[in-house]
Design a protein around this motif. Sequence first.
Motif, PDB file in Angstrom:
ATOM      1  N   SER A 183       0.841  -1.204   0.000  1.00 11.32           N
ATOM      2  CA  SER A 183       0.000   0.000   0.000  1.00 11.32           C
ATOM      3  C   SER A 183       0.875   1.253   0.000  1.00 11.32           C
ATOM      4  CB  SER A 183      -0.982   0.002   1.174  1.00 11.32           C
ATOM      5  OG  SER A 183      -0.327   0.174   2.394  1.00 11.32           O
ATOM      6  N   GLU A 184       2.009   1.199   0.696  1.00 11.01           N
ATOM      7  CA  GLU A 184       2.948   2.333   0.678  1.00 11.01           C
ATOM      8  C   GLU A 184       3.555   2.513  -0.712  1.00 11.01           C
ATOM      9  OE1 GLU A 184       5.653   1.231   3.787  1.00 11.01           O
ATOM     10  OE2 GLU A 184       4.316   1.960   5.374  1.00 11.01           O
ATOM     11  N   VAL A 185       3.874   1.401  -1.380  1.00 11.89           N
ATOM     12  CA  VAL A 185       4.426   1.477  -2.738  1.00 11.89           C
ATOM     13  C   VAL A 185       3.410   2.117  -3.680  1.00 11.89           C
ATOM     14  CG1 VAL A 185       5.135   0.089  -4.745  1.00 11.89           C
ATOM     15  CG2 VAL A 185       6.072  -0.415  -2.467  1.00 11.89           C
ATOM     16  N   ILE A 186       2.160   1.694  -3.582  1.00  5.99           N
ATOM     17  CA  ILE A 186       1.110   2.267  -4.428  1.00  5.99           C
ATOM     18  C   ILE A 186       0.980   3.765  -4.163  1.00  5.99           C
ATOM     19  CG2 ILE A 186      -1.398   2.320  -4.819  1.00  5.99           C
ATOM     20  CD1 ILE A 186      -1.307  -0.784  -4.442  1.00  5.99           C
ATOM     21  N   ASP A 187       1.002   4.140  -2.904  1.00  4.89           N
ATOM     22  CA  ASP A 187       0.885   5.555  -2.539  1.00  4.89           C
ATOM     23  C   ASP A 187       2.084   6.360  -3.026  1.00  4.89           C
ATOM     24  OD1 ASP A 187      -0.206   7.865  -1.251  1.00  4.89           O
ATOM     25  OD2 ASP A 187       1.120   7.491   0.468  1.00  4.89           O
ATOM     26  N   GLU A 188       3.288   5.919  -2.688  1.00  2.00           N
ATOM     27  CA  GLU A 188       4.494   6.682  -2.998  1.00  2.00           C
ATOM     28  C   GLU A 188       4.821   6.724  -4.487  1.00  2.00           C
ATOM     29  OE1 GLU A 188       7.667   5.435  -0.343  1.00  2.00           O
ATOM     30  OE2 GLU A 188       6.246   5.463   1.339  1.00  2.00           O
ATOM     31  N   SER A 189       4.373   5.723  -5.240  1.00  3.50           N
ATOM     32  CA  SER A 189       4.588   5.728  -6.692  1.00  3.50           C
ATOM     33  C   SER A 189       3.450   6.436  -7.418  1.00  3.50           C
ATOM     34  CB  SER A 189       4.726   4.299  -7.216  1.00  3.50           C
ATOM     35  OG  SER A 189       3.494   3.616  -7.062  1.00  3.50           O
ATOM     36  N   GLU A 190       2.456   6.857  -6.643  1.00  5.42           N
ATOM     37  CA  GLU A 190       1.283   7.561  -7.167  1.00  5.42           C
ATOM     38  C   GLU A 190       0.507   6.739  -8.193  1.00  5.42           C
ATOM     39  OE1 GLU A 190       2.613  11.457  -8.397  1.00  5.42           O
ATOM     40  OE2 GLU A 190       3.128  11.995  -6.335  1.00  5.42           O
TER      41      GLU A 190
ATOM     42  N   ASP B 144      -6.812   7.400  -5.108  1.00 10.16           N
ATOM     43  CA  ASP B 144      -8.025   7.024  -4.383  1.00 10.16           C
ATOM     44  C   ASP B 144      -7.847   7.316  -2.895  1.00 10.16           C
ATOM     45  OD1 ASP B 144     -10.217   5.708  -3.200  1.00 10.16           O
ATOM     46  OD2 ASP B 144     -10.158   4.074  -4.655  1.00 10.16           O
ATOM     47  N   GLU B 145      -8.743   8.097  -2.334  1.00 15.40           N
ATOM     48  CA  GLU B 145      -8.686   8.446  -0.913  1.00 15.40           C
ATOM     49  C   GLU B 145      -8.806   7.212  -0.021  1.00 15.40           C
ATOM     50  OE1 GLU B 145      -7.991  11.366   0.657  1.00 15.40           O
ATOM     51  OE2 GLU B 145      -7.474  12.012  -1.369  1.00 15.40           O
ATOM     52  N   LYS B 146      -9.403   6.153  -0.524  1.00 18.66           N
ATOM     53  CA  LYS B 146      -9.565   4.915   0.240  1.00 18.66           C
ATOM     54  C   LYS B 146      -8.208   4.336   0.632  1.00 18.66           C
ATOM     55  CE  LYS B 146     -12.551   1.843   1.642  1.00 18.66           C
ATOM     56  NZ  LYS B 146     -13.703   2.167   2.443  1.00 18.66           N
ATOM     57  N   LEU B 147      -7.179   4.626  -0.142  1.00 14.79           N
ATOM     58  CA  LEU B 147      -5.849   4.108   0.147  1.00 14.79           C
ATOM     59  C   LEU B 147      -5.362   4.563   1.523  1.00 14.79           C
ATOM     60  CD1 LEU B 147      -3.441   2.433  -0.789  1.00 14.79           C
ATOM     61  CD2 LEU B 147      -2.584   4.465  -1.956  1.00 14.79           C
ATOM     62  N   ASN B 148      -5.682   5.784   1.921  1.00 17.56           N
ATOM     63  CA  ASN B 148      -5.282   6.272   3.254  1.00 17.56           C
ATOM     64  C   ASN B 148      -5.913   5.412   4.347  1.00 17.56           C
ATOM     65  OD1 ASN B 148      -3.782   8.376   2.173  1.00 17.56           O
ATOM     66  ND2 ASN B 148      -5.515   9.762   2.188  1.00 17.56           N
ATOM     67  N   TRP B 149      -7.207   5.123   4.210  1.00 21.88           N
ATOM     68  CA  TRP B 149      -7.895   4.285   5.190  1.00 21.88           C
ATOM     69  C   TRP B 149      -7.295   2.881   5.213  1.00 21.88           C
ATOM     70  CZ3 TRP B 149     -10.477  -0.340   5.078  1.00 21.88           C
ATOM     71  CH2 TRP B 149     -11.143  -0.696   6.264  1.00 21.88           C
ATOM     72  N   LEU B 150      -7.052   2.318   4.034  1.00 24.97           N
ATOM     73  CA  LEU B 150      -6.498   0.966   3.947  1.00 24.97           C
ATOM     74  C   LEU B 150      -5.127   0.886   4.616  1.00 24.97           C
ATOM     75  CD1 LEU B 150      -7.492   0.148   0.267  1.00 24.97           C
ATOM     76  CD2 LEU B 150      -8.466  -0.885   2.331  1.00 24.97           C
ATOM     77  N   THR B 151      -4.302   1.891   4.381  1.00 16.22           N
ATOM     78  CA  THR B 151      -2.970   1.922   4.978  1.00 16.22           C
ATOM     79  C   THR B 151      -3.061   2.038   6.494  1.00 16.22           C
ATOM     80  OG1 THR B 151      -2.064   2.907   2.969  1.00 16.22           O
ATOM     81  CG2 THR B 151      -0.742   3.114   4.961  1.00 16.22           C
ATOM     82  N   GLN B 152      -3.946   2.895   6.976  1.00 15.73           N
ATOM     83  CA  GLN B 152      -4.124   3.052   8.423  1.00 15.73           C
ATOM     84  C   GLN B 152      -4.665   1.768   9.057  1.00 15.73           C
ATOM     85  OE1 GLN B 152      -3.117   5.468  10.449  1.00 15.73           O
ATOM     86  NE2 GLN B 152      -3.850   4.231  12.137  1.00 15.73           N
TER      87      GLN B 152
END
Length: 120
Positions: free
Chosen positions: A82-89, A93-101
Amino acid sequence: MDKVEFVEKFKARTKKFSIEIIWFYERLRKTDSSRVVGRQLLRSATSVAANYRAACNARSQAEFFAKVSIVVEEADESLFWSEVIDESEMSKDEKLNWLTQECTEIVKVVSKARKNARKS
């Protein structure tokens, strides 16, 4: 909340996490790299719920420790992807923040359970 109630709620929580990951993956823009990384996330996140359920049905303390150790590994791997998906942009999707948390919290809970099981 007693132990039995906690276990049942945590089973439901890890299953919900898996389902949310499936829905997130379905919405992920499909490129070569996002397919690879997304499938890794999908595999590890769905394994969290399945292996937690298996840990709850363990026949011995040793089996519980082994299964909950798998849950820790898979949850931490899910957090990584999930961090890779976020940091590589790959996703906005705002849902990614919830999933990571949620994944971070799951890692903390099962890590503590594993630590407590080791003491027993």
